[in-house]
Design an enzyme around this catalytic site. Structure first.
Site, PDB file in Angstrom:
ATOM      1  N   HIS A 115      -0.792 -45.706  23.936  1.00  0.00           N
ATOM      2  CA  HIS A 115      -0.519 -44.456  23.222  1.00  0.00           C
ATOM      3  C   HIS A 115       0.429 -43.539  23.994  1.00  0.00           C
ATOM      4  CE1 HIS A 115      -3.933 -43.259  25.846  1.00  0.00           C
ATOM      5  NE2 HIS A 115      -3.357 -42.073  25.840  1.00  0.00           N
ATOM      6  N   HIS A 179      -5.327 -32.153  33.180  1.00  0.00           N
ATOM      7  CA  HIS A 179      -6.417 -32.721  32.381  1.00  0.00           C
ATOM      8  C   HIS A 179      -7.156 -33.784  33.182  1.00  0.00           C
ATOM      9  CE1 HIS A 179      -3.185 -35.600  31.592  1.00  0.00           C
ATOM     10  NE2 HIS A 179      -3.892 -36.337  30.748  1.00  0.00           N
TER      11      HIS A 179
HETATM   12  O1  LIG Z   1      -8.781 -43.179  27.801  1.00  0.00           O
HETATM   13  C1  LIG Z   1      -7.558 -43.185  27.695  1.00  0.00           C
HETATM   14  O2  LIG Z   1      -6.928 -44.226  27.532  1.00  0.00           O
HETATM   15  C2  LIG Z   1      -6.794 -41.914  27.738  1.00  0.00           C
HETATM   16  C3  LIG Z   1      -7.316 -40.749  27.374  1.00  0.00           C
HETATM   17  C4  LIG Z   1      -6.605 -39.467  27.381  1.00  0.00           C
HETATM   18  C5  LIG Z   1      -7.288 -38.355  26.938  1.00  0.00           C
HETATM   19  C6  LIG Z   1      -6.659 -37.104  26.918  1.00  0.00           C
HETATM   20  C7  LIG Z   1      -5.367 -36.921  27.344  1.00  0.00           C
HETATM   21  C8  LIG Z   1      -4.667 -38.042  27.800  1.00  0.00           C
HETATM   22  O3  LIG Z   1      -3.413 -37.910  28.307  1.00  0.00           O
HETATM   23  C9  LIG Z   1      -5.263 -39.302  27.798  1.00  0.00           C
HETATM   24  O4  LIG Z   1      -4.489 -40.315  28.167  1.00  0.00           O
HETATM   25 FE   LIG Z   2      -2.693 -39.849  29.091  1.00  0.00          FE
END
Ligand SMILES: O=C(O)/C=C/c1cccc(O)c1O
Ligand SMILES: [Fe+2]
Length: 312
Positions: A115, A179
């Site tokens: 993602h 984060h």
């Molecule tokens: O668990 C994952 O693959 C990634 C989670 C996540 C959650 C919130 C912000 C981000 O940049 C993430 O990649």
């Molecule tokens: Fe991420």
């Protein structure tokens, strides 16, 4: 060469665990502004800097950076699966240009991405195969991590090499800012988890669904304040954006891995993608920030930022 840059936070929880509607309206407005900026720039090539979350890169071999001459997305968290439209000739030229400038670079002829790459392509271009792209993995998750100055050197080398292509280029960063999502850590992991992080065997659909549900729940807990995760740090995030806005990228060379994780959480290292992208733009000449948006969005586990910039 006409160059521009966009920095865009990603979160797999967008659309799955959304904040209050008024927050969504503000974020949507900022993202729409970035879309308009990109449409006006009309890039002929996108150099996309993004991290991976143990879908494409594993501890069996974990490079600090990797440039792809071909790439396909796994389709995690509901993002699109399949090939990205990688401009293989441009990718090879950039790889050559980076190596010629003395920056070590891993090259992948078949990179697996998640993602981190797919979301910004979907958000800004409407799909993962809509625009010629050179994907560049920047490790921002799997410690140990090298000095930030090396990321800036990579971005600078790619920017200089891209200038030689004589095309309208967009340097796009995906990730950050502060984060601390529940991404697994090798150090101290139980043997089964350690083995998965090292070997990278593809999860079954059931395993993937369970892992993704865990992240969604973490977002709910983060938003409710009932979690041990490091909180989003708007002061740190805005300091980061101030340096980006003022072109003070060398300042990041003084930031340490430990300091960044302590202030911004374990995934704050995703700002490395921003440092690379803005260093690339800076390598083509002075730039001006066109827009800057920031909002802490705990439901998405994201210090969420959108910034656009163009060369003078
Ligand atoms: O668990 C994952 O693959 C990634 C989670 C996540 C959650 C919130 C912000 C981000 O940049 C993430 O990649
Ligand atoms: Fe991420």
């Amino acid at each position: 060469m006409t160059a521009a840059a966009v920095g865009l936070s990603h979160s797999p929880l967008i659309g799955k665990n959304d904040p209050d509607p008024e927050v969504l309206v503000r974020v949507d407005r900022a993202v729409e502004g970035a879309r308009e900026f990109v449409r006006a720039h009309d890039p002929e090539l996108v150099v996309l800097y993004a991290p991976d979350h143990y879908n494409g890169f594993f501890y069996k071999e974990m490079p600090p950076f990797c440039l792809a001459t071909e790439a396909h997305a796994v389709g995690d968290f509901g993002t699109s699966a399949g090939p990205l439209s990688v401009d293989t000739a441009a990718a090879r030229a950039l790889a050559r240009g980076v190596l010629d400038r003395g920056v070590d670079l891993t090259v992948s002829a078949r990179m697996t991405v998640d993602h981190g790459f797919a979301q910004p392509l979907e958000v800004l271009f409407g799909g993962i195969d809509k625009v010629p792209v050179v994907p560049v993995f920047v490790n921002g998750v799997a410690t140990p991590l090298g000095p930030v100055g090396r990321v800036r050197a990579l971005g600078t080398a790619i920017g200089r090499a891209a200038a030689e292509l004589d095309r309208r280029v967009l340097f796009l960063a995906s990730g950050g800012l502060s984060h601390d999502p529940p991404v697994p850590v090798l150090d101290g992991a139980p043997p089964r988890v350690a083995d998965a992080l090292i070997e990278g065997r593809p999860p079954t659909p059931e395993q993937r669904a369970k892992a993704e549900q865990r992240v969604v729940q973490a977002g709910r807990d983060y938003a409710a304040g009932s979690t041990a995760m490091i909180p989003i740090n708007p002061a740190w995030d805005n300091r980061f954006l101030d340096h980006v806005e003022n072109g003070e990228l060398a300042e990041f060379d003084t930031w340490t891995v430990e300091g960044m994780a302590g202030e911004g959480g374990n995934s704050a290292h995703e700002v490395r993608t921003w440092i690379a992208a803005f260093a690339s733009l800076a390598a083509t000449g002075p730039y001006d920030l066109v827009s800057r948006f920031y909002e802490a969005v705990p439901a998405w586990i994201a210090g969420f930022a959108v910034a656009t910039a163009k060369g003078r």
